[in-house]
Structure formats: C-alpha cells, structure tokens
Design a protein around this motif. Structure first.
Motif, PDB file in Angstrom:
ATOM      1  N   HIS A 135      39.741  37.375  44.060  1.00  0.00           N
ATOM      2  CA  HIS A 135      38.563  38.036  43.495  1.00  0.00           C
ATOM      3  C   HIS A 135      37.338  37.602  44.293  1.00  0.00           C
ATOM      4  CE1 HIS A 135      40.830  39.225  39.863  1.00  0.00           C
ATOM      5  NE2 HIS A 135      41.461  38.067  40.061  1.00  0.00           N
TER       6      HIS A 135
ATOM      7  N   LEU B 281      34.555  38.088  34.971  1.00  0.00           N
ATOM      8  CA  LEU B 281      35.796  37.614  35.586  1.00  0.00           C
ATOM      9  C   LEU B 281      36.387  36.448  34.798  1.00  0.00           C
ATOM     10  CD1 LEU B 281      37.877  37.656  37.873  1.00  0.00           C
ATOM     11  CD2 LEU B 281      36.327  36.200  39.208  1.00  0.00           C
TER      12      LEU B 281
ATOM     13  N   LYS C  72      38.140  37.715  31.816  1.00  0.00           N
ATOM     14  CA  LYS C  72      39.395  38.359  32.205  1.00  0.00           C
ATOM     15  C   LYS C  72      40.477  37.335  32.521  1.00  0.00           C
ATOM     16  CE  LYS C  72      41.372  41.421  35.718  1.00  0.00           C
ATOM     17  NZ  LYS C  72      41.072  42.261  36.916  1.00  0.00           N
TER      18      LYS C  72
ATOM     19  N   VAL D   8      39.349  32.641  43.710  1.00  0.00           N
ATOM     20  CA  VAL D   8      38.059  33.275  43.439  1.00  0.00           C
ATOM     21  C   VAL D   8      37.083  32.826  44.518  1.00  0.00           C
ATOM     22  CG1 VAL D   8      36.155  33.512  41.806  1.00  0.00           C
ATOM     23  CG2 VAL D   8      38.511  33.295  40.957  1.00  0.00           C
TER      24      VAL D   8
END
Length: 229
Positions: free
Chosen positions: A187, A215, A218, A148
C-alpha cells in the motif's frame, strides 16, 4: 494479534506535526502507529530508525560471509552478518511493515537502501540454486505479510500515471526487492508539495492522513471490510 515493524528513514528528526522543519514521512508513520494502537492496543510494535542509525553498507566481507554456507562460516563471518541477522529477524517476525521512505533526489534515502541490502539475504530471505537453470532464485519470506510505504515529496504528480511518475524511483525501488523476497501486498500513501509550503501542501497532508486512517481501519479489521464488500 499481529506484529508491526515500523521503519523510519528520514534524515529529519521529529515530525512536521511538531515543527515546520520536521519529517512528513515520520508524521505519517507516527499517525499509522497511533491509529493502530487505538484499534489493536495489545499488538506488538517494533520501531527501527535507520534514518538516525543507518545499517552498515554491504562490504566485500559481508558478501563473502553471506554466500558462505552457515555450517562453513568462520567466526568473523558471523560478526560481519550480525546486524543483518538482527534486521532479517525483525522483518520475519513482523506481519505488517510500515516504512517511512521520503524521496531524496527521485529515489529512496541511502539509509533505506542500506537497510534493503541487509535484508535481501541469500539463504534467509531468498533462495539460490544454480541447478534450477534460468530461474535460480525464489522468495523465502512466508506469505501473508503486508508492506505500507509512507512517503513525502517536494514536488507533486509522482503517482502512477501522473506527470512525474517516470521520475519516481521511491516506491518502485522499494517494492521490487520486497517482492523479490516474497512480500507483494503493498500500500502506498504520500505527501506532496513540500517545497511549495502553501495550501496545496496542507491539503496533501490532510489527504494523506485521511488515507492512513482509512488504511489502518482496513488492515486492523479486515473481516469488517470483507463483509462490507
């Protein structure tokens, strides 16, 4: 249970949520970790602040040691690679790497580049064999890890397909070496408009924070999202 490795690379201390001169990228990594703890309180989280304590840049001795087979290394070579070994061990132990990487002059901070140079290691995170012909390299990092990238920019429109996308060397510069060692699930979330310091910045912060929350939900509960899909 999954392990989180949080890496901050901003030269700014503190977060912009605490004071106006604080770091936006640290604000996002802070939020990610806080939200993750609310969903998965027992998951281990390791923090590495390369902004405050940068890794040593790669040197000639480091290269010599890294490309010497482990069984043939002299004592000084182990010392030259000790910090790199620690960083690689942290990376390999993590399931999710949360990297706060602000844009400095269109690229990543030097502190984070030093981190990348230390974790892209022959024999540890990538393999090398000349006998393989034109493709002598292959990734060694186990599959299943997620990266991320939480960034911040002074200007705006640096996202894919936008006005200044061609000048953005942050996410591409981070994603390429991570993919090289085997981490391809990535991401991106970024705050923009920092230098404008107006309503557009405030809106960008709110949008980025909402994206972080989404996020985390998720990633923390993938089975719920799979069912919903």
């Amino acid at each position: 249970m999954r392990s989180i490795l949080r890496i901050d690379s901003s030269a700014r201390s503190g977060t912009s949520a605490e004071n106006r001169f604080g770091s936006h990228s640290r604000r996002l990594t802070d939020r990610f970790v806080a939200r993750w703890r609310s969903h998965c309180p027992d998951d281990p989280i390791v923090s590495r602040d390369v902004g405050a304590s940068p890794p040593k840049p790669v040197s000639g001795d480091w290269i010599h040691a890294a490309f010497t087979p482990a069984k043939d290394r002299e004592a000084w070579m182990g010392e030259a690679l000790a910090e790199s070994d620690e960083l690689v061990d942290e990376l390999l132990s993590a399931d999710i790497i949360v990297a706060g990487v602000p844009m400095y002059n269109f690229g990543m901070p030097a502190q984070f580049k030093a981190y990348i140079d230390n974790i892209v290691r022959v024999g540890r995170t990538f393999g090398f064999d000349r006998s393989r012909g034109d493709v002598p390299y292959w990734p060694l990092v186990p599959e299943g890890k997620t990266l991320v990238i939480l960034s911040a920019r002074g200007d705006y429109d640096y996202g894919p397909g936008r006005r200044l996308a061609h000048m953005n060397h942050v996410e591409p510069g981070v994603e390429t070496p991570f993919a090289y060692i085997g981490i391809t699930d990535v991401h991106r979330i970024a705050i923009e408009y920092d230098e404008f310091a107006d309503q557009r910045l405030r809106a960008s912060i709110a949008t980025a924070e909402e994206a972080v929350d989404k996020l985390v939900r998720k990633l923390a509960r993938p089975e719920a999202h799979a069912t919903a899909a």
